[in-house]
Each structure stands twice: as C-alpha cells, then as structure tokens.
Design a protein around this motif. Sequence first.
Motif, PDB file in Angstrom:
ATOM      1  N   ARG A  40       1.591 -12.310   1.952  1.00 49.81           N
ATOM      2  CA  ARG A  40       2.720 -12.188   0.871  1.00 49.81           C
ATOM      3  C   ARG A  40       1.984 -12.188  -0.508  1.00 49.81           C
ATOM      4  N   ILE A  41       0.805 -13.044  -0.823  1.00 49.47           N
ATOM      5  CA  ILE A  41       0.472 -13.048  -2.156  1.00 49.47           C
ATOM      6  C   ILE A  41      -0.162 -11.728  -2.427  1.00 49.47           C
ATOM      7  N   VAL A  42      -0.885 -11.247  -1.519  1.00 45.30           N
ATOM      8  CA  VAL A  42      -1.692  -9.794  -1.586  1.00 45.30           C
ATOM      9  C   VAL A  42      -0.764  -8.714  -2.116  1.00 45.30           C
ATOM     10  N   PHE A  43       0.371  -8.815  -1.207  1.00 47.56           N
ATOM     11  CA  PHE A  43       1.353  -7.775  -1.418  1.00 47.56           C
ATOM     12  C   PHE A  43       1.883  -7.802  -2.863  1.00 47.56           C
ATOM     13  N   GLU A  44       2.373  -9.097  -3.200  1.00 46.77           N
ATOM     14  CA  GLU A  44       3.080  -9.378  -4.771  1.00 46.77           C
ATOM     15  C   GLU A  44       1.941  -8.738  -5.603  1.00 46.77           C
ATOM     16  N   GLU A  45       0.638  -9.061  -5.640  1.00 48.04           N
ATOM     17  CA  GLU A  45      -0.210  -8.751  -6.573  1.00 48.04           C
ATOM     18  C   GLU A  45      -0.386  -7.158  -6.541  1.00 48.04           C
ATOM     19  N   LEU A  46      -0.579  -6.510  -5.533  1.00 46.62           N
ATOM     20  CA  LEU A  46      -0.658  -5.071  -5.343  1.00 46.62           C
ATOM     21  C   LEU A  46       0.510  -4.282  -5.857  1.00 46.62           C
ATOM     22  N   SER A  47       1.507  -5.184  -5.803  1.00 40.35           N
ATOM     23  CA  SER A  47       2.913  -4.576  -6.267  1.00 40.35           C
ATOM     24  C   SER A  47       3.376  -4.651  -7.660  1.00 40.35           C
ATOM     25  N   LYS A  48       2.493  -5.478  -8.549  1.00 39.58           N
ATOM     26  CA  LYS A  48       2.755  -5.719  -9.820  1.00 39.58           C
ATOM     27  C   LYS A  48       2.921  -4.307 -10.578  1.00 39.58           C
ATOM     28  N   GLU A  49       3.551  -4.088 -11.722  1.00 42.33           N
ATOM     29  CA  GLU A  49       3.764  -2.793 -12.573  1.00 42.33           C
ATOM     30  C   GLU A  49       2.343  -2.703 -12.977  1.00 42.33           C
ATOM     31  N   GLY A  50       2.109  -1.440 -13.138  1.00 36.49           N
ATOM     32  CA  GLY A  50       0.797  -1.044 -13.313  1.00 36.49           C
ATOM     33  C   GLY A  50      -0.418  -0.940 -12.369  1.00 36.49           C
ATOM     34  N   ILE A  51      -0.009  -1.762 -11.176  1.00 36.70           N
ATOM     35  CA  ILE A  51      -1.073  -1.647 -10.158  1.00 36.70           C
ATOM     36  C   ILE A  51      -0.778  -0.601  -9.064  1.00 36.70           C
ATOM     37  N   ALA A  52       0.736  -1.165  -8.637  1.00 35.80           N
ATOM     38  CA  ALA A  52       1.278  -0.217  -7.370  1.00 35.80           C
ATOM     39  C   ALA A  52       1.110   1.340  -7.655  1.00 35.80           C
ATOM     40  N   GLU A  53       1.422   1.770  -8.664  1.00 36.93           N
ATOM     41  CA  GLU A  53       1.443   3.287  -9.269  1.00 36.93           C
ATOM     42  C   GLU A  53      -0.076   3.840  -8.900  1.00 36.93           C
ATOM     43  N   LEU A  54      -1.160   3.173  -8.722  1.00 36.46           N
ATOM     44  CA  LEU A  54      -2.400   3.538  -8.574  1.00 36.46           C
ATOM     45  C   LEU A  54      -2.822   4.035  -7.040  1.00 36.46           C
ATOM     46  N   ILE A  55      -1.890   3.427  -6.290  1.00 33.46           N
ATOM     47  CA  ILE A  55      -2.075   4.112  -4.976  1.00 33.46           C
ATOM     48  C   ILE A  55      -1.080   4.965  -4.568  1.00 33.46           C
ATOM     49  N   LYS A  56      -1.374   6.384  -4.417  1.00 33.40           N
ATOM     50  CA  LYS A  56      -0.397   7.607  -4.035  1.00 33.40           C
ATOM     51  C   LYS A  56      -0.725   7.757  -2.730  1.00 33.40           C
ATOM     52  N   PRO A  57       0.480   8.288  -2.084  1.00 31.02           N
ATOM     53  CA  PRO A  57       0.286   8.846  -0.607  1.00 31.02           C
ATOM     54  C   PRO A  57      -0.832   9.759  -0.520  1.00 31.02           C
ATOM     55  N   ASP A  58      -1.485   9.613   0.634  1.00 27.55           N
ATOM     56  CA  ASP A  58      -2.484  10.526   1.172  1.00 27.55           C
ATOM     57  C   ASP A  58      -3.916  10.240   0.595  1.00 27.55           C
ATOM     58  N   MET A  59      -3.856   9.551  -0.481  1.00 32.60           N
ATOM     59  CA  MET A  59      -5.090   9.141  -0.935  1.00 32.60           C
ATOM     60  C   MET A  59      -6.074   8.250  -0.003  1.00 32.60           C
TER      61      MET A  59
END
Length: 437
Positions: A40-59
Amino acid sequence: MEIKRGGIVSQLLAQVPIPKMFRAKQSFPRPVIQTKDIPRIVFEELSKEGIAELIKPDMRIAVTAGSRGIANVDSITKAIVDFIKRKQAIPFIIPAMGSHGGATAEGQLEILASYNITEATMGCPICSCMDTVFLGYSKYGKPVYMDKLAFEADGVIVSCRLKMHNAFRGSYESGPCKMMVVGLGKQKGAESVHSDGMGKIADNIPANAEVILKNAPILLAIPCIENAYDETCKIEAIHRDKILEREPELLKYAASNMPKIIVEKGDVLIVDKIGKNYSGTGVDPNITGTFSTEYAMGGVKVQRTCFLDLTDSSHGNALGVGLASVITKRIFDKMDIQKMYPNCMTSTVLKSATIPLIMATDKEAVQACIRTLNEVNKEHLHIIRIPNSLHIEHIMLSEAYYEDVKNGMYDGLTVEGEIEDMGFDINGNLHPLLEHC
C-alpha cells in the motif's frame, strides 16, 4: 592451512579466563512500516502527482535490486513490479550491485535468489549481465558507465536502501546516487568511482550521478530507510529531478534512526556472525567501530574484536575479516577469495580482505583477544557480544557492566538475564545469540 586445537597456540590460551556474562536489552525509537502495509505504501508513493505520470503503457521499465540484506526487499520489489503492471507497462528486474557476486551475471542472480527475488516470486523477468554503456565523463574526469540492459530500457526505477556508508562521510553515502553510480555501473562503474580512494568518493558519487541523470532513462528513485531494529520505517518515491536535492535530507533521517551499542566502549567485542547481508564490510562499522578507512568514524570503542562465523547468504564473500583482531577457522574455511577479491580490488580498499589471527574455536578466539589486551584490569574485563551488526536489540555484556546497567546508568539499556558462563559447548564453540542469523 592446518588450524587445530591442541598445539602451542592452544597451550598459550588454555589458562586465559573468560568473564561471566549477562543478557541485556537495548531499546531505541521505533518508527515502523508493517510488512503487510508495504504494498500500500509503495503504491501510494508511486501514485503521487508528478510520479505516476512517468510510467506510461507499454514502457519497458527496469527495477533495480541490490546485494544488501534489506528488510522486506522482496515485498518492496514485488510491489514496484505490480504497480508498473497496473500502469500497463512492462517491468523487469536488474541486479544493481557493482562488482558483488564475484563480478559475474550468474553470481548476482544467485544473490537475488537468496533474498527471494526470482522470476517466479516477482512475476517478471530478471535480466542480469555485466555489460555496460559508456555515458561520458564527470566534472572530475571520471568515466561513467551504466548497465547496458538498464540503459536500453524505456525507464529505470532506482529501488534501494538509504543509509550511512561504512567507509566515508558525505552528503551522498549509501542511497539512490550510489545505486546508480556503483550498482548500475557494474564492475566498471564501481571501479571508476572508487579509483581515487575513499577520500574522494564523496565527491565522485554525486558527480557521476549527474552524468547518469543527464544521459540515462532514470525515471525516479524509491529508497527505503530502516529503523534501529532492521525494520522498514520509511519509503519515499523521488522524481529524477529531485534526487540530488532530496537524498541528503533523507540521509539525516536515516542517521537519526541508526542503532548503537549503548555502553559505547569496552575491551573486547565479539560478533557472532558477519556477512554481506549485514554490511559491505561484513559488519557495519558505524556500530562496531571497525572502519576500513580513515574517512569515517564512530561506533563502539574497543581494543580487540573477534568474528566467529560467516552467513550462508554471503556465498563465501567474507570481506571484512581484515577488520577483526581474530577470526575463527570456521570463517576461514567458508571464505571464497574469488568472491572477495573482485570486490576489494574494485573499491581499492584492501584492508577488508586481509587475514587476521585464525583460531580453531570460538573459545580460543575470545581468549586470544583477552590475552593480547594491553593496560586493562583482566579481572574486571568489559566484554560485549552481539549477534551481528544489524540485530543488536538483544546482546550480552560481561559481569563488569552488570551493576551499572542494573542501576540505570545507561539510557535504553536494561538487564534481561542473570550472570552466567558464556556457554561454550564441548567443541569450544558458542550457540548463536539469534537463531535466524
């Protein structure tokens, strides 16, 4: 080399008395993230604004995994992999451990497997190689390298532990920058940043990291920090553009959560087990005071130190033995110099791999330390015994400490047991303080 009981060495040690000991408990502040909460903590951190957008489909995204025995490393790594999948990207894991594992791709996979990081447990490929790509030169003229498979990915997530280093001091010690420069640099990158010695590495790490951040597909770092009980207490995702700014701040937090040997000084320190899963030098000198260089200091102050055993998960890499006064035959027999020497030759710190006195048994190792003490009252010896340098909540102290501990002289230190013999078996060896170590 034949090392056995009964010879002249045993005769010299036979009458050396060993003081009685008692069990003691050390208590420290304990901020903690429960293992069940890590995904849960990892998901919350990776979901932060400015972070989540770095990971895009098919990368295709490489996730680093290092060689240290990090608390919950399998859970943290798996959570990162699962988040990447949720974002419809394609994760794979890269061993990022410089020259460890004998500086071979196979050896590095073996280390990851010992931490429960396999393709089956992680649910994604693990891609291991020692090939690198040259990225350029740092402002100090050092060549900078990066794992070829990571460089060819669409993005890299730097997962690591952030803590104080065992051989130098600086704003960047063990953390994301070192993981990029040394871990992902493989043997070439590790050798480059260490080549000027530990007196310059505090400058070389951020300088080399700047080259990597400019020229490689680093997306973010997600370091974890551990408390004094070897438990995860903080996980934070950091955008690539903020790594150089944020890491020094987190290092201060990590330092504030370091454990210590509360009595601070003694005559002899006994360490049940050493290993690469505890520290790059077998034991963390920030705890034991056994530094391999002059560029760091701290830890307990003692005159003699003996190491009794090597963890199986070290795979023969007994780097750090040279920091002891005495080791046992058991450690010597487990040593694999093909695993040790690439590591110390890459770091240029040879002291860690030198061989100290070797004794046939645990008892003789302790007696050798006692016999060679200078300017101490040997009828009132201060001896400290710890299971390893990561798990020091429960320790043993010699009788000379008893009244002071019982009377509350040391904050955070309490008596846990009666005064007793140290407990050598018929073969002159000790039962480990901690079964799982």
